[in-house]
Design an enzyme around this catalytic site. Structure first.
Site, short mmCIF file in Angstrom:
data_model
loop_
_atom_site.label_atom_id
_atom_site.label_comp_id
_atom_site.label_asym_id
_atom_site.label_seq_id
_atom_site.Cartn_x
_atom_site.Cartn_y
_atom_site.Cartn_z
CG ASN A 1 40.91 40.85 42.68
OD1 ASN A 1 41.26 41.99 42.33
ND2 ASN A 1 39.86 40.64 43.45
CG HIS B 1 42.05 42.03 49.30
ND1 HIS B 1 40.85 42.70 49.11
CD2 HIS B 1 42.20 41.85 50.63
CE1 HIS B 1 40.31 42.92 50.31
NE2 HIS B 1 41.09 42.41 51.24
CB SER C 1 47.21 38.99 48.80
OG SER C 1 47.42 39.11 50.19
CG ASP D 1 39.02 39.60 48.45
OD1 ASP D 1 39.22 39.79 47.24
OD2 ASP D 1 38.45 40.43 49.17
C1 GRF Z 1 43.48 48.80 45.39
O1 GRF Z 1 43.77 49.08 46.72
C2 GRF Z 1 43.24 47.33 45.19
O2 GRF Z 1 44.00 46.52 46.02
C3 GRF Z 1 41.78 47.20 45.55
O3 GRF Z 1 41.18 48.36 45.04
C4 GRF Z 1 42.15 49.40 44.94
C5 GRF Z 1 42.18 49.85 43.53
O4 GRF Z 1 42.97 50.98 43.33
N1 GRF Z 1 41.26 45.96 45.03
P1 GRF Z 1 43.31 51.49 41.87
O5 GRF Z 1 41.97 51.74 41.15
O6 GRF Z 1 44.12 50.43 41.18
O7 GRF Z 1 44.07 52.76 42.05
#
Ligand code: GRF
Length: 203
Positions: free
Chosen positions: A109, A111, A138, A147
């Site tokens: 994932n 974050h 991260s 997370d």
């Molecule tokens: C990103 O900021 C990611 O870190 C978070 O959700 C957002 C997703 O953006 N988990 P996208 O859909 O990849 O443009």
């Protein structure tokens, strides 16, 4: 070239998905996104998948009584595509234990914070409100917490005096698009080993 088969779960616009697809298409990452699944039928990520000739599947939570059966449906789609690695990219649901057991050590994932700071929703807003001078993102192995899993790569960005949530999010996002494909590359090359909370990267 042997390429790792990747399934992506996304709920929103899909910019991280796009960066992963691009990196695989350009041969920077020895992997192939074979299926994109969303819980939201209108997610931009599904559109990006279709534009790239990748199977796009919506699994609607409304059709499943609980998380266990929902996750089982996800696992079935991923298995039927021979997925070896699952990448969550803006996927706004928690994945349950049965899902993680189906893909042990094989769920990543991303974050938008320097974990363990600011887990959960609105990480960039929390970082600004806290007054940190450095923010970032991260990529980590997913475990059963929110997370909390072992961290693979982080990238830091400065917080500017006049930043808004939008300007800070954009600066972080540019780094997300760099480190997520990089983490998938390291995984695909078999270079990641988890020792307790630490992820060792071999040369
Ligand atoms: C990103 O900021 C990611 O870190 C978070 O959700 C957002 C997703 O953006 N988990 P996208 O859909 O990849 O443009």
């Amino acid at each position: 070239m042997v390429r790792l088969t990747v399934g992506v779960l996304a709920s929103g616009r899909g910019s991280n998905l796009r960066s992963i697809i691009r990196a695989t298409a350009e041969g920077r990452v020895p992997a192939r996104v074979v299926v994109v699944i969303s819980n939201v039928s209108t997610a931009g990520a599904l559109e990006i998948a279709r534009e790239n000739g990748i199977e796009a599947v919506c699994v609607d939570p409304k059709n499943h009584p609980d998380r266990r059966t929902y996750d089982a449906a996800l696992v079935e789609v991923l298995r039927s595509h021979g997925v070896e690695l699952v990448a969550l990219a803006g996927y706004m649901r928690l994945v349950g234990p049965a899902f993680l057991e189906a893909f042990p050590g094989r769920v990543l994932n991303i974050h938008p914070s320097l974990l363990p700071a600011f887990p959960g929703l609105n990480a960039q807003k929390k970082a600004l409100e806290h007054g940190v001078k450095v923010a970032g993102c991260s990529v980590f192995f997913v475990d059963e917490g929110t997370d909390t899993g072992p961290i693979i790569i982080q990238a830091a960005v400065p917080v500017h005096e006049d930043d808004t949530v939008e300007t800070l999010s954009d600066r972080i996002l540019a780094e997300e698009h760099r480190i997520y494909p990089e983490a998938i590359r390291l995984f695909a090359e078999g270079r990641l080993r988890v020792e307790g909370r630490r992820v060792r990267v071999s040369r």
